[in-house]
Design an enzyme around this catalytic site. Structure first.
Site, PDB file in Angstrom:
ATOM      1  N   SER A 167       6.607  -4.222  -2.439  1.00 16.30           N
ATOM      2  CA  SER A 167       5.995  -2.958  -2.811  1.00 16.30           C
ATOM      3  C   SER A 167       6.203  -1.922  -1.700  1.00 16.30           C
ATOM      4  CB  SER A 167       4.523  -3.213  -3.110  1.00 16.30           C
ATOM      5  OG  SER A 167       3.967  -2.150  -3.786  1.00 16.30           O
ATOM      6  N   TRP A 168       5.139  -1.298  -1.203  1.00 16.66           N
ATOM      7  CA  TRP A 168       5.334  -0.405  -0.043  1.00 16.66           C
ATOM      8  C   TRP A 168       6.022  -1.191   1.085  1.00 16.66           C
ATOM      9  CZ3 TRP A 168       6.223   3.652   2.652  1.00 16.66           C
ATOM     10  CH2 TRP A 168       6.039   3.608   4.032  1.00 16.66           C
TER      11      TRP A 168
ATOM     12  N   GLY B 101       0.832  -1.192   0.000  1.00 16.22           N
ATOM     13  CA  GLY B 101       0.000   0.000   0.000  1.00 16.22           C
ATOM     14  C   GLY B 101       0.868   1.243   0.000  1.00 16.22           C
TER      15      GLY B 101
ATOM     16  N   HIS C 259       3.670  -6.565 -11.025  1.00 16.79           N
ATOM     17  CA  HIS C 259       3.985  -6.101  -9.676  1.00 16.79           C
ATOM     18  C   HIS C 259       3.571  -7.061  -8.557  1.00 16.79           C
ATOM     19  CE1 HIS C 259       4.557  -3.121  -6.507  1.00 16.79           C
ATOM     20  NE2 HIS C 259       3.335  -3.335  -6.089  1.00 16.79           N
TER      21      HIS C 259
ATOM     22  N   ASP D  54       6.468  -4.397 -14.321  1.00 19.73           N
ATOM     23  CA  ASP D  54       5.828  -3.801 -13.155  1.00 19.73           C
ATOM     24  C   ASP D  54       5.492  -2.347 -13.487  1.00 19.73           C
ATOM     25  OD1 ASP D  54       5.237  -2.602 -10.707  1.00 19.73           O
ATOM     26  OD2 ASP D  54       6.633  -3.883  -9.605  1.00 19.73           O
TER      27      ASP D  54
END
Ligand code: STX
Length: 322
Positions: free
Chosen positions: A117-118, A45, A300, A272
């Site tokens: 990711s985050w 996120g 991703h 991605d």
């Protein structure tokens, strides 16, 4: 070659809410082997929360698997879908501190840190702050929240690859406010009008859910259309992006020297669109000791076959290390 896939579904053997101050409590759960090697899974996120499949990326016989929902999302309280909930204390550095509180709460001395990711950004921030607490790092879909990365996905870049989906992302924003979409979205995601918030939350979240896989994945898009989830996810992401992740310029790359001694695997999908491979490449250049995999046929998301294969391979390999 046979691709590695998720371990079977599993339920936590322990869970709770941990008071982290500022009126916030984070939800945590532990799965797998109570005397196994500790690993903490750091979700994406920011604001996405954990899902049941996240538990399945680790051998449950080898690992004591810790998962937690970051502030104001998932099962943590209070929830960002409520506009009365301030995000003022929801910052990267408070999340790093929350991870330390959780580690101590669970009586864990050192743990492996896994983030996509985050989650890769927060894992790097955590490891650079507390390198002595990290046994290994597994990082996927590298995101460092530099302005060009945010511009690429939320202003112009990925828009050129997905012009069809982009129309839906633009829909809630009047033309004369489209020069700064992150700012325009902020206003709507924090609107007192529920309809405005939900329309903006859904458009933001479903853009992201639809553009993160190489091939269309309607299940992920549907999951990110659920009203409260969509608003919380969008609101928290937007808040972090307005602050460039609370990082100094190039901070996560600049501070790689603090963690170069930690065994690490970096996994990145070539296609991605959300966190473009240039960032993973920059990390690889800054940290040549870390094992690096560019997956040629993935975007991703962690559950794309080529990414998942590399992830499980990495967590299995590290399981054997003490
Ligand atoms: N957001 C990157 C990120 O962490 C810019 C992320 N993107 N999509 C996701 O996470 C979900 C898979 C949770 C939708």
């Amino acid at each position: 070659m046979e691709l590695r896939t998720l371990y079977p579904p599993i339920e936590p053997y322990d869970s709770g809410l941990l008071d982290v101050g500022d009126g916030d409590a984070i939800h945590w759960e532990v799965c797998g082997n109570p005397v196994g090697k500790p690993v903490v899974m750091v979700h994406g996120g920011p604001g996405a929360g954990c899902n049941d499949d996240h538990r399945r990326q680790f051998d449950p016989e080898a690992y004591r698997i810790v998962l937690f929902d970051q502030r104001n999302c998932g099962r943590s309280t209070p929830h960002a879908s409520d506009p009365a909930v301030s995000l003022e204390n929801n910052t990267t550095w408070n999340l790093v501190a929350d991870m330390e509180l959780l580690r101590e709460h669970l009586d864990i001395d050192r743990w492996m840190v896994y983030g996509g990711s985050w989650g890769s950004a927060l894992s790097l921030a955590y490891a650079q702050t507390h390198p002595d607490r990290v046994t290994e790092l597994v990082l996927r879909g590298i995101f460092t929240l530099r302005p060009f990365e945010l511009y690429w996905f939320y202003q112009e870049g990925a828009s050129l690859v997905y012009p069809d989906l982009w129309e839906q992302y633009l829909a809630p924003i009047p033309e004369d406010e489209q020069d700064d979409l992150i700012a325009a979205y902020s206003e709507r995601l924090n609107s007192p009008d529920r309809e405005v918030r939900v329309a903006a939350g859904r458009a933001w979240s479903q853009w992201e859910a639809a553009a993160i896989t190489l091939l269309p994945d309607p299940e992920t898009v549907e999951e990110f259309g659920e009203e409260n989830h969509a608003v919380a996810f969008a609101r928290i992401e937007n808040h972090y992006f307005l602050h460039n992740g609370f990082f100094e310029e190039e901070q996560l790359l600049r501070d790689v020297d603090k963690i170069r001694h930690i065994p690490a695997v970096i996994i990145q999908g070539r296609y991605d669109m959300c966190t473009p491979p240039a960032t993973a490449w920059d990390l690889h250049r800054a940290w040549p000791e870390a094992e690096f995999h560019m997956v040629d046929d993935a975007g991703h998301a962690f559950h794309e076959p080529g990414i998942l294969h590399r992830l499980i391979e990495a967590t299995d390999r590290f399981a054997a290390k003490t």
